[in-house]
Design a protein around this motif. Sequence first.
Motif, PDB file in Angstrom:
ATOM      1  N   LYS A  85       0.848  -1.182   0.000  1.00 47.10           N
ATOM      2  CA  LYS A  85       0.000   0.000   0.000  1.00 47.10           C
ATOM      3  C   LYS A  85       0.890   1.240   0.000  1.00 47.10           C
ATOM      4  CE  LYS A  85      -3.249   2.705   2.688  1.00 47.10           C
ATOM      5  NZ  LYS A  85      -2.414   3.909   2.511  1.00 47.10           N
ATOM      6  N   LYS A  86       0.494   2.253  -0.757  1.00 44.74           N
ATOM      7  CA  LYS A  86       1.280   3.488  -0.782  1.00 44.74           C
ATOM      8  C   LYS A  86       1.332   4.094   0.612  1.00 44.74           C
ATOM      9  CE  LYS A  86       0.237   4.591  -5.582  1.00 44.74           C
ATOM     10  NZ  LYS A  86      -0.414   5.541  -6.507  1.00 44.74           N
ATOM     11  N   TYR A  87       2.482   4.599   0.995  1.00 45.04           N
ATOM     12  CA  TYR A  87       2.616   5.128   2.347  1.00 45.04           C
ATOM     13  C   TYR A  87       3.563   6.312   2.440  1.00 45.04           C
ATOM     14  CZ  TYR A  87       7.046   2.598   2.443  1.00 45.04           C
ATOM     15  OH  TYR A  87       8.311   2.143   2.163  1.00 45.04           O
ATOM     16  N   ASN A  88       4.083   6.798   1.331  1.00 44.29           N
ATOM     17  CA  ASN A  88       4.932   7.988   1.339  1.00 44.29           C
ATOM     18  C   ASN A  88       6.119   7.868   2.298  1.00 44.29           C
ATOM     19  OD1 ASN A  88       3.230   9.317  -0.515  1.00 44.29           O
ATOM     20  ND2 ASN A  88       1.851   9.908   1.148  1.00 44.29           N
ATOM     21  N   ASN A  89       6.639   6.635   2.391  1.00 41.10           N
ATOM     22  CA  ASN A  89       7.830   6.378   3.204  1.00 41.10           C
ATOM     23  C   ASN A  89       7.658   6.717   4.682  1.00 41.10           C
ATOM     24  OD1 ASN A  89       9.347   7.735   0.354  1.00 41.10           O
ATOM     25  ND2 ASN A  89       9.313   5.556   0.823  1.00 41.10           N
ATOM     26  N   THR A  90       6.432   6.728   5.143  1.00 38.44           N
ATOM     27  CA  THR A  90       6.174   6.990   6.549  1.00 38.44           C
ATOM     28  C   THR A  90       6.196   5.672   7.314  1.00 38.44           C
ATOM     29  OG1 THR A  90       4.798   8.908   6.051  1.00 38.44           O
ATOM     30  CG2 THR A  90       4.542   7.912   8.231  1.00 38.44           C
ATOM     31  N   THR A  91       7.173   5.502   8.203  1.00 42.42           N
ATOM     32  CA  THR A  91       7.311   4.225   8.911  1.00 42.42           C
ATOM     33  C   THR A  91       7.037   4.335  10.402  1.00 42.42           C
ATOM     34  OG1 THR A  91       9.674   4.654   9.148  1.00 42.42           O
ATOM     35  CG2 THR A  91       8.980   3.350   7.248  1.00 42.42           C
ATOM     36  N   THR A  92       6.645   5.515  10.873  1.00 40.75           N
ATOM     37  CA  THR A  92       6.405   5.682  12.301  1.00 40.75           C
ATOM     38  C   THR A  92       5.069   5.089  12.746  1.00 40.75           C
ATOM     39  OG1 THR A  92       5.453   7.868  11.882  1.00 40.75           O
ATOM     40  CG2 THR A  92       7.808   7.771  12.436  1.00 40.75           C
ATOM     41  N   ASP A  93       4.107   5.003  11.828  1.00 38.13           N
ATOM     42  CA  ASP A  93       2.766   4.528  12.154  1.00 38.13           C
ATOM     43  C   ASP A  93       2.565   3.131  11.573  1.00 38.13           C
ATOM     44  OD1 ASP A  93       0.096   4.024  12.486  1.00 38.13           O
ATOM     45  OD2 ASP A  93      -0.608   5.788  11.394  1.00 38.13           O
ATOM     46  N   LYS A  94       2.366   2.152  12.423  1.00 43.92           N
ATOM     47  CA  LYS A  94       2.210   0.773  11.967  1.00 43.92           C
ATOM     48  C   LYS A  94       1.022   0.605  11.034  1.00 43.92           C
ATOM     49  CE  LYS A  94       1.747  -1.265  15.917  1.00 43.92           C
ATOM     50  NZ  LYS A  94       1.645  -0.103  16.816  1.00 43.92           N
ATOM     51  N   THR A  95       0.043   1.477  11.147  1.00 44.13           N
ATOM     52  CA  THR A  95      -1.160   1.309  10.343  1.00 44.13           C
ATOM     53  C   THR A  95      -1.137   2.134   9.068  1.00 44.13           C
ATOM     54  OG1 THR A  95      -2.257   3.110  11.478  1.00 44.13           O
ATOM     55  CG2 THR A  95      -2.471   0.945  12.427  1.00 44.13           C
ATOM     56  N   ALA A  96      -0.101   2.886   8.863  1.00 43.59           N
ATOM     57  CA  ALA A  96      -0.060   3.777   7.703  1.00 43.59           C
ATOM     58  C   ALA A  96       0.084   3.025   6.394  1.00 43.59           C
ATOM     59  CB  ALA A  96       1.082   4.774   7.852  1.00 43.59           C
ATOM     60  N   THR A  97       0.596   1.838   6.451  1.00 40.40           N
ATOM     61  CA  THR A  97       0.801   1.060   5.231  1.00 40.40           C
ATOM     62  C   THR A  97       0.629  -0.418   5.514  1.00 40.40           C
ATOM     63  OG1 THR A  97       2.349   0.616   3.443  1.00 40.40           O
ATOM     64  CG2 THR A  97       3.260   0.893   5.635  1.00 40.40           C
ATOM     65  N   GLY A  98       0.943  -1.235   4.533  1.00 39.53           N
ATOM     66  CA  GLY A  98       0.808  -2.672   4.700  1.00 39.53           C
ATOM     67  C   GLY A  98       0.879  -3.380   3.371  1.00 39.53           C
ATOM     68  N   ILE A  99       0.568  -4.652   3.386  1.00 36.49           N
ATOM     69  CA  ILE A  99       0.580  -5.433   2.150  1.00 36.49           C
ATOM     70  C   ILE A  99      -0.755  -6.146   1.986  1.00 36.49           C
ATOM     71  CG2 ILE A  99       3.067  -5.763   2.232  1.00 36.49           C
ATOM     72  CD1 ILE A  99       2.599  -8.573   3.274  1.00 36.49           C
ATOM     73  N   TYR A 100      -1.069  -6.511   0.769  1.00 33.29           N
ATOM     74  CA  TYR A 100      -2.323  -7.197   0.510  1.00 33.29           C
ATOM     75  C   TYR A 100      -2.154  -8.155  -0.653  1.00 33.29           C
ATOM     76  CZ  TYR A 100      -2.764  -3.640  -3.161  1.00 33.29           C
ATOM     77  OH  TYR A 100      -2.546  -2.827  -4.241  1.00 33.29           O
ATOM     78  N   GLY A 101      -3.108  -9.050  -0.784  1.00 35.69           N
ATOM     79  CA  GLY A 101      -3.035 -10.043  -1.845  1.00 35.69           C
ATOM     80  C   GLY A 101      -3.799  -9.632  -3.078  1.00 35.69           C
ATOM     81  N   ASN A 102      -4.342 -10.609  -3.792  1.00 36.20           N
ATOM     82  CA  ASN A 102      -5.100 -10.346  -5.014  1.00 36.20           C
ATOM     83  C   ASN A 102      -6.597 -10.415  -4.723  1.00 36.20           C
ATOM     84  OD1 ASN A 102      -2.738 -10.278  -6.777  1.00 36.20           O
ATOM     85  ND2 ASN A 102      -2.594 -12.469  -6.352  1.00 36.20           N
ATOM     86  N   ASN A 103      -7.364  -9.686  -5.510  1.00 38.05           N
ATOM     87  CA  ASN A 103      -8.819  -9.669  -5.334  1.00 38.05           C
ATOM     88  C   ASN A 103      -9.438 -10.933  -5.921  1.00 38.05           C
ATOM     89  OD1 ASN A 103      -8.988  -7.194  -4.027  1.00 38.05           O
ATOM     90  ND2 ASN A 103      -8.999  -6.060  -5.941  1.00 38.05           N
ATOM     91  N   ALA A 104      -9.703 -11.880  -5.054  1.00 41.33           N
ATOM     92  CA  ALA A 104     -10.331 -13.129  -5.499  1.00 41.33           C
ATOM     93  C   ALA A 104     -10.741 -13.940  -4.276  1.00 41.33           C
ATOM     94  CB  ALA A 104      -9.372 -13.944  -6.359  1.00 41.33           C
ATOM     95  N   ILE A 105     -11.844 -14.625  -4.382  1.00 44.90           N
ATOM     96  CA  ILE A 105     -12.267 -15.507  -3.296  1.00 44.90           C
ATOM     97  C   ILE A 105     -11.230 -16.615  -3.149  1.00 44.90           C
ATOM     98  CG2 ILE A 105     -14.012 -17.155  -2.540  1.00 44.90           C
ATOM     99  CD1 ILE A 105     -16.087 -15.517  -4.021  1.00 44.90           C
ATOM    100  N   GLY A 106     -10.792 -16.863  -1.936  1.00 43.66           N
ATOM    101  CA  GLY A 106      -9.806 -17.910  -1.701  1.00 43.66           C
ATOM    102  C   GLY A 106      -8.373 -17.424  -1.729  1.00 43.66           C
ATOM    103  N   GLU A 107      -8.157 -16.142  -2.056  1.00 40.60           N
ATOM    104  CA  GLU A 107      -6.801 -15.595  -2.063  1.00 40.60           C
ATOM    105  C   GLU A 107      -6.251 -15.587  -0.637  1.00 40.60           C
ATOM    106  OE1 GLU A 107      -3.280 -13.688  -3.432  1.00 40.60           O
ATOM    107  OE2 GLU A 107      -4.856 -14.835  -4.428  1.00 40.60           O
ATOM    108  N   THR A 108      -4.963 -15.868  -0.494  1.00 39.14           N
ATOM    109  CA  THR A 108      -4.375 -15.968   0.850  1.00 39.14           C
ATOM    110  C   THR A 108      -3.138 -15.097   1.030  1.00 39.14           C
ATOM    111  OG1 THR A 108      -2.969 -17.847   0.238  1.00 39.14           O
ATOM    112  CG2 THR A 108      -5.173 -18.351   1.103  1.00 39.14           C
ATOM    113  N   LEU A 109      -2.860 -14.803   2.285  1.00 42.10           N
ATOM    114  CA  LEU A 109      -1.606 -14.181   2.720  1.00 42.10           C
ATOM    115  C   LEU A 109      -1.156 -14.981   3.935  1.00 42.10           C
ATOM    116  CD1 LEU A 109      -2.023 -10.290   2.538  1.00 42.10           C
ATOM    117  CD2 LEU A 109      -0.463 -11.716   1.216  1.00 42.10           C
TER     118      LEU A 109
END
Length: 310
Positions: free
Chosen positions: A208-232
Amino acid sequence: MKQKTCKVAKTVLTLLLCAGLTAGSVPIDALAADVQSEQPVGGTETDTEAGTEGNTQSTGSVSDGNVVIKEREETGTESGAPQADSVSEGDGIALISLEASNTHIATYTGKIPEGITWAADVTVDTFSKSYSVVTAKAADGTSYTVEVVPEGIVYFIDNVTSDFSETTTEPYEAVKTLAGDQLINKVYDQQKTADTAWGLVDTDATTKKYNNTTTDKTATGIYGNNAIGETLSYDLYLEAGTYTITSGHREWWDKTRPMDVLLKTDAGETTIGSVSVSKSVKTAQFSYTFTLDTAQTVTYTLKSTAKQAP
């Protein structure tokens, strides 16, 4: 990691995930897992942004320790510019910069951070929620950002990018300074390989775009693909013992993001519950306690049950 002889031999693993946010984000801030000797805990984070959806973060923990893993989501992949190396101060606070190290710290649940004269309204209750991020003022007016984690934490994973391009993050450095060698993860996050004991299993996760802000744990993250059954998924090596794993989740794009939560051990894979975030419920947390009779690698997985990515 040797198991401690605690009165209550329970370990807590915390996973922070953001969906359409941090797929593990409760505190929907980052991904982290921890082990603690009492009840399972977790944190939450919130953030919104227009764009793609689904993200996750997770963490693992070891006997009598804590683990937190965090993942986030964004539209497209984007790497952040590496930060300067973290620094350690004599007062036991470490962070990405000397300036940040003076104000971004960590403490254990239910304990007032030592070494600082706090304002009169700062009490034990201020730090009563595990995985929360507290802003507290010292008597001299200095404002501190405090990461609250359970005692015994063994993993604190803060997901920022799917390519791990950041040098480190402030939340991770603060917790690392507090927990020391007790933390199994020596870096804030990493890819799982044949040569590593823990890490993100997926190779197609998006940042997720986050403008290089690393002080806030919730400011960014990762995600998978849009599909039923997709996993992380995250693999976490754990010694024999009882653990509580907690994942935090956050929705950034006002989507409805339901997910099943699965845990795989040597005994097999089981669906241990479900969690969901949406426009009306921006953050959520999931906790689960389990016991391992032998040392092994467990896999913690978020599986989408609708079209939005985990």
